[in-house]
Design a protein around this motif. Structure first.
Motif, PDB file in Angstrom:
ATOM      1  N   ARG A  14      49.892  -2.107  11.182  1.00  0.00           N
ATOM      2  CA  ARG A  14      50.433  -2.066   9.827  1.00  0.00           C
ATOM      3  C   ARG A  14      49.463  -2.734   8.876  1.00  0.00           C
ATOM      4  NH1 ARG A  14      56.059  -0.796  10.186  1.00  0.00           N
ATOM      5  NH2 ARG A  14      56.145   0.470  12.055  1.00  0.00           N
ATOM      6  N   ALA A  16      49.303  -4.389   4.564  1.00  0.00           N
ATOM      7  CA  ALA A  16      50.115  -5.140   3.606  1.00  0.00           C
ATOM      8  C   ALA A  16      49.633  -4.821   2.206  1.00  0.00           C
ATOM      9  CB  ALA A  16      50.025  -6.639   3.875  1.00  0.00           C
ATOM     10  N   ALA A  18      49.393  -6.715  -1.568  1.00  0.00           N
ATOM     11  CA  ALA A  18      49.540  -7.952  -2.321  1.00  0.00           C
ATOM     12  C   ALA A  18      48.949  -7.740  -3.701  1.00  0.00           C
ATOM     13  CB  ALA A  18      48.834  -9.115  -1.619  1.00  0.00           C
ATOM     14  N   ARG A  52      53.893  -9.896  -2.525  1.00  0.00           N
ATOM     15  CA  ARG A  52      53.293  -9.441  -1.274  1.00  0.00           C
ATOM     16  C   ARG A  52      54.351  -8.706  -0.476  1.00  0.00           C
ATOM     17  NH1 ARG A  52      48.793 -11.227   2.333  1.00  0.00           N
ATOM     18  NH2 ARG A  52      49.334 -10.501   4.420  1.00  0.00           N
ATOM     19  N   ILE A  53      53.952  -7.582   0.077  1.00  0.00           N
ATOM     20  CA  ILE A  53      54.831  -6.801   0.940  1.00  0.00           C
ATOM     21  C   ILE A  53      54.088  -6.604   2.256  1.00  0.00           C
ATOM     22  CG2 ILE A  53      56.096  -4.636   1.249  1.00  0.00           C
ATOM     23  CD1 ILE A  53      56.084  -4.343  -1.812  1.00  0.00           C
ATOM     24  N   ASP A  54      54.643  -7.140   3.333  1.00  0.00           N
ATOM     25  CA  ASP A  54      53.984  -7.060   4.638  1.00  0.00           C
ATOM     26  C   ASP A  54      54.522  -5.901   5.465  1.00  0.00           C
ATOM     27  OD1 ASP A  54      52.106  -9.310   4.718  1.00  0.00           O
ATOM     28  OD2 ASP A  54      53.888 -10.552   4.495  1.00  0.00           O
ATOM     29  N   THR A  55      53.881  -5.667   6.581  1.00  0.00           N
ATOM     30  CA  THR A  55      54.244  -4.625   7.549  1.00  0.00           C
ATOM     31  C   THR A  55      54.488  -3.286   6.856  1.00  0.00           C
ATOM     32  OG1 THR A  55      56.599  -5.232   7.523  1.00  0.00           O
ATOM     33  CG2 THR A  55      55.197  -6.278   9.184  1.00  0.00           C
ATOM     34  N   VAL A  56      53.454  -2.838   6.151  1.00  0.00           N
ATOM     35  CA  VAL A  56      53.515  -1.552   5.460  1.00  0.00           C
ATOM     36  C   VAL A  56      52.797  -0.511   6.321  1.00  0.00           C
ATOM     37  CG1 VAL A  56      52.853  -0.289   3.381  1.00  0.00           C
ATOM     38  CG2 VAL A  56      53.550  -2.692   3.221  1.00  0.00           C
ATOM     39  N   VAL A  79      46.996   2.052   1.703  1.00  0.00           N
ATOM     40  CA  VAL A  79      47.177   0.957   2.653  1.00  0.00           C
ATOM     41  C   VAL A  79      46.421   1.287   3.936  1.00  0.00           C
ATOM     42  CG1 VAL A  79      48.859  -0.361   3.999  1.00  0.00           C
ATOM     43  CG2 VAL A  79      49.405   0.379   1.670  1.00  0.00           C
ATOM     44  N   VAL A  84      44.833  -5.963   3.722  1.00  0.00           N
ATOM     45  CA  VAL A  84      45.742  -6.208   2.604  1.00  0.00           C
ATOM     46  C   VAL A  84      45.216  -5.461   1.388  1.00  0.00           C
ATOM     47  CG1 VAL A  84      46.793  -7.935   1.107  1.00  0.00           C
ATOM     48  CG2 VAL A  84      46.342  -8.473   3.510  1.00  0.00           C
TER      49      VAL A  84
END
Length: 102
Positions: A14, A16, A18, A52-56, A79, A84
């Motif tokens: 994945r 992220a 940011a 921040r959005i993780d595990t995209v 992504v 990131v």
């Protein structure tokens, strides 16, 4: 065991996202809603306008940003797994609401 046995348990890679949300002067916009419609995920910016959005899931996505007194903005983001993606969104003031000619 085979060397591939562990791989089956590994989650897919994945990435992220940011970034920061600012107004036209570059000042941070706090509590803006940052939404990725494809993932049905929304986060809010902090007092520094950061998010921040993780595990995209890797791929091309559209980030939609909405905030009070600003026009919504849409920004395309690519992504990459394990990286990131950095995004800076500059919002424009919302158009004034005109109630006919006064």
């Amino acid at each position: 065991g085979t060397p591939h046995a562990a791989d089956a348990q590994t989650p897919p890679p994945r990435g992220a996202i940011a970034g920061r949300v600012t107004d036209p002067t570059g000042a941070p916009v706090a509590r803006a809603a940052v939404r990725i419609r494809a993932l049905a995920r929304t986060v809010a910016t902090d007092s520094a306008g950061a998010f921040r959005i993780d595990t995209v899931v890797p791929g091309r996505l559209t980030v939609t940003v909405t905030a009070v007194r600003f026009a919504p903005a849409e920004v395309p983001v690519a992504v990459v797994a394990g990286e990131v993606a950095q995004v800076v969104v500059r919002l424009r003031p919302a158009a004034p609401v005109t109630l006919g000619n006064v």
